[in-house]
Scaffold this motif. Sequence first.
Motif, PDB file in Angstrom:
ATOM      1  N   LEU A  17      41.813   7.416 -10.053  1.00 46.02           N
ATOM      2  CA  LEU A  17      42.487   8.039 -11.192  1.00 46.02           C
ATOM      3  C   LEU A  17      43.913   7.514 -11.333  1.00 46.02           C
ATOM      4  CD1 LEU A  17      41.317  11.755 -10.928  1.00 46.02           C
ATOM      5  CD2 LEU A  17      40.720  10.116 -12.715  1.00 46.02           C
ATOM      6  N   TRP A  18      44.612   7.393 -10.197  1.00 47.48           N
ATOM      7  CA  TRP A  18      45.968   6.813 -10.243  1.00 47.48           C
ATOM      8  C   TRP A  18      45.907   5.412 -10.828  1.00 47.48           C
ATOM      9  CZ3 TRP A  18      47.669   2.299  -7.894  1.00 47.48           C
ATOM     10  CH2 TRP A  18      49.047   2.047  -7.991  1.00 47.48           C
ATOM     11  N   GLY A  23      47.087   1.877 -14.758  1.00 44.85           N
ATOM     12  CA  GLY A  23      46.538   0.688 -15.403  1.00 44.85           C
ATOM     13  C   GLY A  23      46.467   0.812 -16.910  1.00 44.85           C
ATOM     14  N   LEU A  24      46.134   2.002 -17.407  1.00 44.67           N
ATOM     15  CA  LEU A  24      46.077   2.227 -18.848  1.00 44.67           C
ATOM     16  C   LEU A  24      47.392   1.884 -19.530  1.00 44.67           C
ATOM     17  CD1 LEU A  24      44.164   5.626 -18.929  1.00 44.67           C
ATOM     18  CD2 LEU A  24      43.539   3.639 -20.308  1.00 44.67           C
ATOM     19  N   LEU A 151      41.556  -0.539  -9.798  1.00 43.12           N
ATOM     20  CA  LEU A 151      42.400  -0.295  -8.628  1.00 43.12           C
ATOM     21  C   LEU A 151      43.041  -1.588  -8.133  1.00 43.12           C
ATOM     22  CD1 LEU A 151      43.499   1.451  -6.350  1.00 43.12           C
ATOM     23  CD2 LEU A 151      41.311   1.152  -5.157  1.00 43.12           C
ATOM     24  N   VAL A 152      42.244  -2.622  -7.980  1.00 40.66           N
ATOM     25  CA  VAL A 152      42.752  -3.899  -7.467  1.00 40.66           C
ATOM     26  C   VAL A 152      43.771  -4.508  -8.415  1.00 40.66           C
ATOM     27  CG1 VAL A 152      42.122  -6.263  -6.845  1.00 40.66           C
ATOM     28  CG2 VAL A 152      40.676  -4.356  -6.112  1.00 40.66           C
ATOM     29  N   PRO A 221      44.604  16.584 -11.251  1.00 43.21           N
ATOM     30  CA  PRO A 221      46.066  16.735 -11.166  1.00 43.21           C
ATOM     31  C   PRO A 221      46.724  15.683 -10.283  1.00 43.21           C
ATOM     32  CG  PRO A 221      45.004  18.871 -10.970  1.00 43.21           C
ATOM     33  CD  PRO A 221      43.909  17.844 -10.918  1.00 43.21           C
ATOM     34  N   LYS A 222      46.082  15.340  -9.170  1.00 43.18           N
ATOM     35  CA  LYS A 222      46.642  14.305  -8.286  1.00 43.18           C
ATOM     36  C   LYS A 222      46.771  12.981  -9.023  1.00 43.18           C
ATOM     37  CE  LYS A 222      44.583  16.329  -4.099  1.00 43.18           C
ATOM     38  NZ  LYS A 222      43.590  16.119  -3.016  1.00 43.18           N
ATOM     39  N   GLY A 223      45.738  12.631  -9.778  1.00 47.82           N
ATOM     40  CA  GLY A 223      45.762  11.368 -10.512  1.00 47.82           C
ATOM     41  C   GLY A 223      46.824  11.344 -11.590  1.00 47.82           C
TER      42      GLY A 223
END
Length: 439
Positions: A17-18, A23-24, A151-152, A221-223
Amino acid sequence: MSSSQQSLKKVIRPIHLWAIGVGLVISGEYFGWNYGWGVAGTMGFLIATLVITLLYITFIFSFTELTTSIPQAGGPFTYTHRAMGPVGGLIAGYATAVEFLLATPAIALALGNYLHFLHPAIPVLGSGVAFYILLTVVNLLGIKESALFSLVITLLAVVELLVYLGIVGPSFKAANFLHDSMPFGWAGVFNALPFAIWLYVCIEGIAMVAEEVKDPHKNIPKGYISAILTLMLLAIAVMVFTGGVTDWKSLSAIDYPLPEAIGVVLGKQNGITKLFAGIGLFGLIASFNGIIISYSRQLFALGRAGYLPGFMSTLSPRRRVPYVALSIGGLLGVFALYMGKTDQLVILSVMGALVMYILSMTSLFILRDKEPGLERPFKAPLYPWFPGIALFLSVVSLIAIIYTYPLLSLIFFGGLAVALVIFIGMGRHKHHAVINLVS
């Protein structure tokens, strides 16, 4: 079609999610925001950026309440439909689709310009189309594969921005940043708002993959929070340090300000300059991929709810990927790629985002009153101030854009009017769509 046949796979964790959230947006650190200098100057744009940073902090902390309470792929469309009914859902769905579908061709143009900067023989539009095809294929492999790719590539993009700051930081001069820093006065600050929004816009796309998140009540929420904090620090640092390297006016109307800034510091023929321009593609690709994930899930959700033709919600049998939505979204993006300029696409995308923010915050207030018993694993802090501030700043920003860009506003709202006429003409406004297919 049964609910199980239209359900997405739950495979996404907080780190994904992060990566999707950062990335978005991270391409916004590489290009687009610098057009704000052209209408406001460096200090004027910094003020606009601080205002918009406040908007996004209050918005994300409030929006997370909606995403965790109703973790479905439709995101803002689902929340607004639940709060305001079918017409509200249509407006939110239209605004969100415009935001994400037009953000991708803007990024594709920047990708093409980056490659053209490296190798002038490479055509800008041709390379943009090639990236559409490549990243659509990546997403057809499945959400797990796409999230890992995000992620990468996002980690590489963040590292690259940190390296960039390390290279240009020693050359920062306050005199450069402050020279003619507000040439258009306070009017320029309002004109710069859409370009400041570009530094954060689309982060709410995390909501589009909520259906695919493991334990969404805890992990969303963490993301969201980790992503917005990362982007806030990077956005302000990149914008300030870049403005102090040289005459900011030379960087205010190009799609590759960061390679150009490094070229000023190290020399355009320096190997590091060319290397940075090459790896600068990471941030753009990260956003491109993240937004493809988001618009495909939005089109999927609108098709599943009957707002778009039902075939838009078709999933591939084994990988559970909305391949029709991915394909049609890509075709629409390629069409926009040939029709618009980068700054125009940025403004239209931001306009869609602001309409969606207004509807989402209004829906939060309505649902607090209408459904007090709704499970809310994460509640907006300092309610009603946080959603109220986000709503107010979104309205102010939208008014500023409509006033400054009347023709583009006419195109946006004209498209919405056509959609409403068709929707009401077909009698869809009388029926509540079946959207609560998953818990």
